[in-house]
Design a protein around this motif. Structure first.
Motif, PDB file in Angstrom:
ATOM      1  N   ALA A 127      17.868  20.162   6.689  1.00 55.11           N
ATOM      2  CA  ALA A 127      16.900  20.121   5.592  1.00 55.11           C
ATOM      3  C   ALA A 127      15.736  19.188   5.904  1.00 55.11           C
ATOM      4  CB  ALA A 127      17.585  19.704   4.299  1.00 55.11           C
ATOM      5  N   GLY A 128      15.310  19.209   7.155  1.00 56.52           N
ATOM      6  CA  GLY A 128      14.188  18.376   7.567  1.00 56.52           C
ATOM      7  C   GLY A 128      13.542  18.966   8.807  1.00 56.52           C
ATOM      8  N   LYS A 129      12.771  18.159   9.500  1.00 60.27           N
ATOM      9  CA  LYS A 129      12.091  18.648  10.694  1.00 60.27           C
ATOM     10  C   LYS A 129      13.017  18.560  11.908  1.00 60.27           C
ATOM     11  CE  LYS A 129       7.385  17.630   9.177  1.00 60.27           C
ATOM     12  NZ  LYS A 129       6.090  16.995   9.518  1.00 60.27           N
ATOM     13  N   VAL A 130      12.909  19.567  12.768  1.00 59.69           N
ATOM     14  CA  VAL A 130      13.695  19.561  13.992  1.00 59.69           C
ATOM     15  C   VAL A 130      12.772  19.722  15.191  1.00 59.69           C
ATOM     16  CG1 VAL A 130      15.734  20.490  12.844  1.00 59.69           C
ATOM     17  CG2 VAL A 130      14.140  22.059  13.945  1.00 59.69           C
ATOM     18  N   GLY A 131      13.221  19.187  16.318  1.00 61.26           N
ATOM     19  CA  GLY A 131      12.502  19.325  17.574  1.00 61.26           C
ATOM     20  C   GLY A 131      13.317  20.131  18.560  1.00 61.26           C
ATOM     21  N   ILE A 132      12.645  20.642  19.578  1.00 63.99           N
ATOM     22  CA  ILE A 132      13.311  21.466  20.584  1.00 63.99           C
ATOM     23  C   ILE A 132      12.982  20.950  21.973  1.00 63.99           C
ATOM     24  CG2 ILE A 132      13.440  23.766  21.634  1.00 63.99           C
ATOM     25  CD1 ILE A 132      12.856  24.963  18.942  1.00 63.99           C
ATOM     26  N   VAL A 133      14.019  20.789  22.791  1.00 61.56           N
ATOM     27  CA  VAL A 133      13.841  20.627  24.233  1.00 61.56           C
ATOM     28  C   VAL A 133      14.328  21.921  24.864  1.00 61.56           C
ATOM     29  CG1 VAL A 133      14.505  19.376  26.319  1.00 61.56           C
ATOM     30  CG2 VAL A 133      14.122  18.124  24.177  1.00 61.56           C
ATOM     31  N   GLN A 134      13.403  22.626  25.492  1.00 61.91           N
ATOM     32  CA  GLN A 134      13.691  23.919  26.109  1.00 61.91           C
ATOM     33  C   GLN A 134      13.610  23.770  27.618  1.00 61.91           C
ATOM     34  OE1 GLN A 134      10.857  26.916  25.020  1.00 61.91           O
ATOM     35  NE2 GLN A 134      11.702  28.479  26.386  1.00 61.91           N
ATOM     36  N   ILE A 135      14.690  24.095  28.310  1.00 61.23           N
ATOM     37  CA  ILE A 135      14.725  24.055  29.772  1.00 61.23           C
ATOM     38  C   ILE A 135      14.707  25.502  30.233  1.00 61.23           C
ATOM     39  CG2 ILE A 135      15.980  23.231  31.784  1.00 61.23           C
ATOM     40  CD1 ILE A 135      17.189  21.051  30.073  1.00 61.23           C
ATOM     41  N   ASP A 136      13.600  25.918  30.861  1.00 57.23           N
ATOM     42  CA  ASP A 136      13.370  27.356  31.005  1.00 57.23           C
ATOM     43  C   ASP A 136      12.237  27.590  32.001  1.00 57.23           C
ATOM     44  OD1 ASP A 136      13.082  30.119  30.516  1.00 57.23           O
ATOM     45  OD2 ASP A 136      13.268  29.891  28.347  1.00 57.23           O
ATOM     46  N   ALA A 137      12.301  28.711  32.704  1.00 52.65           N
ATOM     47  CA  ALA A 137      11.189  29.114  33.561  1.00 52.65           C
ATOM     48  C   ALA A 137      10.073  29.773  32.763  1.00 52.65           C
ATOM     49  CB  ALA A 137      11.682  30.078  34.638  1.00 52.65           C
ATOM     50  N   HIS A 138      10.386  30.213  31.537  1.00 55.70           N
ATOM     51  CA  HIS A 138       9.448  30.984  30.733  1.00 55.70           C
ATOM     52  C   HIS A 138       9.108  30.260  29.427  1.00 55.70           C
ATOM     53  CE1 HIS A 138      11.699  33.835  33.281  1.00 55.70           C
ATOM     54  NE2 HIS A 138      10.519  34.402  33.422  1.00 55.70           N
ATOM     55  N   MET A 139       7.924  30.529  28.915  1.00 55.55           N
ATOM     56  CA  MET A 139       7.465  29.885  27.678  1.00 55.55           C
ATOM     57  C   MET A 139       8.089  30.507  26.433  1.00 55.55           C
ATOM     58  SD  MET A 139       3.420  29.691  28.599  1.00 55.55           S
ATOM     59  CE  MET A 139       2.868  29.251  30.249  1.00 55.55           C
ATOM     60  N   ASP A 140       8.419  31.800  26.510  1.00 57.75           N
ATOM     61  CA  ASP A 140       9.037  32.520  25.383  1.00 57.75           C
ATOM     62  C   ASP A 140       8.173  32.521  24.128  1.00 57.75           C
ATOM     63  OD1 ASP A 140      11.119  33.125  27.038  1.00 57.75           O
ATOM     64  OD2 ASP A 140      12.510  31.668  26.191  1.00 57.75           O
ATOM     65  N   VAL A 141       6.872  32.718  24.347  1.00 60.03           N
ATOM     66  CA  VAL A 141       5.937  32.820  23.218  1.00 60.03           C
ATOM     67  C   VAL A 141       5.228  34.168  23.230  1.00 60.03           C
ATOM     68  CG1 VAL A 141       5.585  30.333  22.965  1.00 60.03           C
ATOM     69  CG2 VAL A 141       4.115  31.624  24.537  1.00 60.03           C
ATOM     70  N   ARG A 142       5.883  35.202  23.741  1.00 61.49           N
ATOM     71  CA  ARG A 142       5.294  36.544  23.728  1.00 61.49           C
ATOM     72  C   ARG A 142       4.984  36.974  22.295  1.00 61.49           C
ATOM     73  NH1 ARG A 142       5.915  39.558  28.464  1.00 61.49           N
ATOM     74  NH2 ARG A 142       7.340  38.643  30.005  1.00 61.49           N
ATOM     75  N   ASN A 143       3.981  37.844  22.159  1.00 61.63           N
ATOM     76  CA  ASN A 143       3.638  38.336  20.822  1.00 61.63           C
ATOM     77  C   ASN A 143       4.763  39.229  20.304  1.00 61.63           C
ATOM     78  OD1 ASN A 143       2.762  41.435  20.749  1.00 61.63           O
ATOM     79  ND2 ASN A 143       2.181  40.596  22.746  1.00 61.63           N
ATOM     80  N   LEU A 144       4.909  39.270  18.998  1.00 62.27           N
ATOM     81  CA  LEU A 144       5.988  40.023  18.367  1.00 62.27           C
ATOM     82  C   LEU A 144       5.605  41.466  18.060  1.00 62.27           C
ATOM     83  CD1 LEU A 144       7.065  37.083  16.116  1.00 62.27           C
ATOM     84  CD2 LEU A 144       8.646  38.293  17.616  1.00 62.27           C
ATOM     85  N   GLU A 145       4.320  41.813  18.227  1.00 59.42           N
ATOM     86  CA  GLU A 145       3.869  43.160  17.890  1.00 59.42           C
ATOM     87  C   GLU A 145       4.255  44.182  18.958  1.00 59.42           C
ATOM     88  OE1 GLU A 145       1.801  40.487  17.727  1.00 59.42           O
ATOM     89  OE2 GLU A 145       1.995  40.293  15.546  1.00 59.42           O
ATOM     90  N   ASP A 146       4.320  43.773  20.213  1.00 57.79           N
ATOM     91  CA  ASP A 146       4.530  44.729  21.297  1.00 57.79           C
ATOM     92  C   ASP A 146       5.987  45.116  21.514  1.00 57.79           C
ATOM     93  OD1 ASP A 146       1.872  44.971  21.841  1.00 57.79           O
ATOM     94  OD2 ASP A 146       1.843  43.515  23.471  1.00 57.79           O
ATOM     95  N   GLY A 147       6.923  44.414  20.914  1.00 59.26           N
ATOM     96  CA  GLY A 147       8.312  44.792  21.143  1.00 59.26           C
ATOM     97  C   GLY A 147       9.295  44.211  20.159  1.00 59.26           C
ATOM     98  N   GLY A 148       8.774  43.526  19.147  1.00 56.45           N
ATOM     99  CA  GLY A 148       9.670  42.892  18.193  1.00 56.45           C
ATOM    100  C   GLY A 148      10.338  41.675  18.802  1.00 56.45           C
ATOM    101  N   PRO A 149      11.344  41.124  18.131  1.00 56.65           N
ATOM    102  CA  PRO A 149      12.010  39.926  18.646  1.00 56.65           C
ATOM    103  C   PRO A 149      12.858  40.246  19.875  1.00 56.65           C
ATOM    104  CG  PRO A 149      13.099  40.708  16.647  1.00 56.65           C
ATOM    105  CD  PRO A 149      11.880  41.547  16.819  1.00 56.65           C
ATOM    106  N   THR A 150      12.531  39.590  20.971  1.00 57.47           N
ATOM    107  CA  THR A 150      13.242  39.776  22.237  1.00 57.47           C
ATOM    108  C   THR A 150      13.568  38.415  22.832  1.00 57.47           C
ATOM    109  OG1 THR A 150      11.264  39.744  23.638  1.00 57.47           O
ATOM    110  CG2 THR A 150      11.883  41.870  22.662  1.00 57.47           C
ATOM    111  N   ASN A 151      14.124  38.452  24.046  1.00 62.88           N
ATOM    112  CA  ASN A 151      14.381  37.187  24.732  1.00 62.88           C
ATOM    113  C   ASN A 151      13.093  36.503  25.174  1.00 62.88           C
ATOM    114  OD1 ASN A 151      13.896  39.157  26.721  1.00 62.88           O
ATOM    115  ND2 ASN A 151      15.140  38.092  28.238  1.00 62.88           N
ATOM    116  N   GLY A 152      11.958  37.165  25.006  1.00 63.62           N
ATOM    117  CA  GLY A 152      10.675  36.549  25.340  1.00 63.62           C
ATOM    118  C   GLY A 152       9.940  35.985  24.143  1.00 63.62           C
ATOM    119  N   THR A 153      10.560  36.021  22.948  1.00 61.97           N
ATOM    120  CA  THR A 153       9.830  35.620  21.734  1.00 61.97           C
ATOM    121  C   THR A 153      10.460  34.507  20.898  1.00 61.97           C
ATOM    122  OG1 THR A 153      10.938  37.270  20.321  1.00 61.97           O
ATOM    123  CG2 THR A 153       8.944  37.988  21.489  1.00 61.97           C
TER     124      THR A 153
END
Length: 324
Positions: free
Chosen positions: A147-173
């Motif tokens: 019930a507050g703010k959370v932070g993320i540490v992501q360890i990954d080769a990819h940014m995973d900020v693809r747009n959601l219009e071209d394929g909906g929610p995927t492993n890239g979004t």
């Protein structure tokens, strides 16, 4: 009366060794199915979803592939002189998946984890995907828990900020989904291990515009993993109530992670990844953890699955250090 957590299935696979050394504890003897009653510190949770992967992937098989290896490793870390048996850890089973409806699968993940946190409010979840799309609904449940703010540490080769219009929610979004839903602010996200020729300039610009901090694989090689993880924890922890760690195994160099759908050369080494998760485990603000994106069908001799299991155990060694 035993608790039954809605939308959670019992572990599909339970492995035991036919032989036992009285002076040694295997993970299979320690990380056993939860009985629905006993208090626990850590819960292993499988999320067997991979139909949302852009690349063809059998990542849905990973929770059971990890369970298959439970009898092959022990609970003792000689590096840190820690035995994990002091942690009360149990296998909570797998989130129920719908066979065709991917949006319902994501809804099930969010609701199942919400149910888990309500039933076990002090639980540290160890979540095994599945592809990286699972992180978006997982973090939504995680935020609701605090019930507050959370932070993320992501360890990954990819940014995973693809747009959601071209394929909906995927492993890239997953990160895009968390930003657009208002679940996490970009200034509270740190990405470590981002790789060249695996992302686009447009998405780099989007990430920068959202305030995301990125450390590349080259920076890891040049500057070392420890100082970058300390910076990542500071970013994810500043002004937040809890930190969620997500590890995509494709952050590894292809020599160390041959069983991922999106292999890269010149990625992180196994030691760099293990050192990173040990440091993250020590941080008392880190209260959620997932590991994703392994395809056991493409993994020679379960090499990448085995590394992921060591990642999980090393993270828990860091948690043990925190508790001590």
């Amino acid at each position: 009366m035993k608790k039954r957590i809605a939308l959670m299935n019992p572990p599909e696979l339970v492995r035991q060794s036919n032989w036992r050394d009285r002076y040694e504890t295997k993970v299979a003897q320690w990380l056993t199915p939860w009985d629905g009653e006993e208090p626990i510190d850590v819960g292993f949770i499988g999320v067997p979803l991979s139909k949302t992967s852009i690349s063809v992937s059998a990542a849905s098989m990973t929770p059971n592939a990890l369970r298959e290896l439970f009898p092959t490793v022990t609970t003792y870390s000689i590096d840190y002189d820690i035995d994990l048996t002091a942690l009360r850890a149990r296998d909570l089973g797998d989130v129920q998946m719908h066979p065709t409806d991917l949006y319902r699968c994501h809804a099930n993940i969010e609701q199942a984890l919400t149910n888990v946190y309500e039933a076990l409010p002090d639980l540290l979840p160890i979540i095994a995907g599945g592809d990286h799309s699972i992180t978006c609904p997982s973090v939504k449940a995680f935020k609701r828990r605090f019930a507050g703010k959370v932070g993320i540490v992501q360890i990954d080769a990819h940014m995973d900020v693809r747009n959601l219009e071209d394929g909906g929610p995927t492993n890239g979004t997953p990160i895009r989904g968390l930003l657009e839903s208002g679940t996490v602010e970009g200034k509270h996200i740190a990405q470590v291990g981002i790789h060249s020729f695996a992302n686009s300039k447009a998405y780099r610009e989007y990430a920068v515009s959202q305030g995301i901090t990125q450390f590349t694989a080259r920076q890891v090689a040049r500057e070392g993993i420890e100082p970058l993880i300390y910076k990542a924890m500071e970013i994810a922890g500043s002004g937040t109530d809890a930190i969620y760690v997500t590890v995509d195994m494709d952050v590894l160099d292809q020599a160390f992670g041959p069983g991922v759908p999106a292999m890269v050369p010149a990625g992180m080494t196994s030691w760099q990844l293990l050192d990173a998760v040990y440091l993250l485990g020590q941080n008392p603000k880190v209260k959620g953890f997932d590991v994703v994106c392994i395809d056991p069908l493409q993994d020679p001799r379960r090499a990448t699955v085995r590394t992921a299991l060591h990642v999980i155990l090393t993270f828990m060694a860091g948690v043990m250090t925190r508790k001590q």
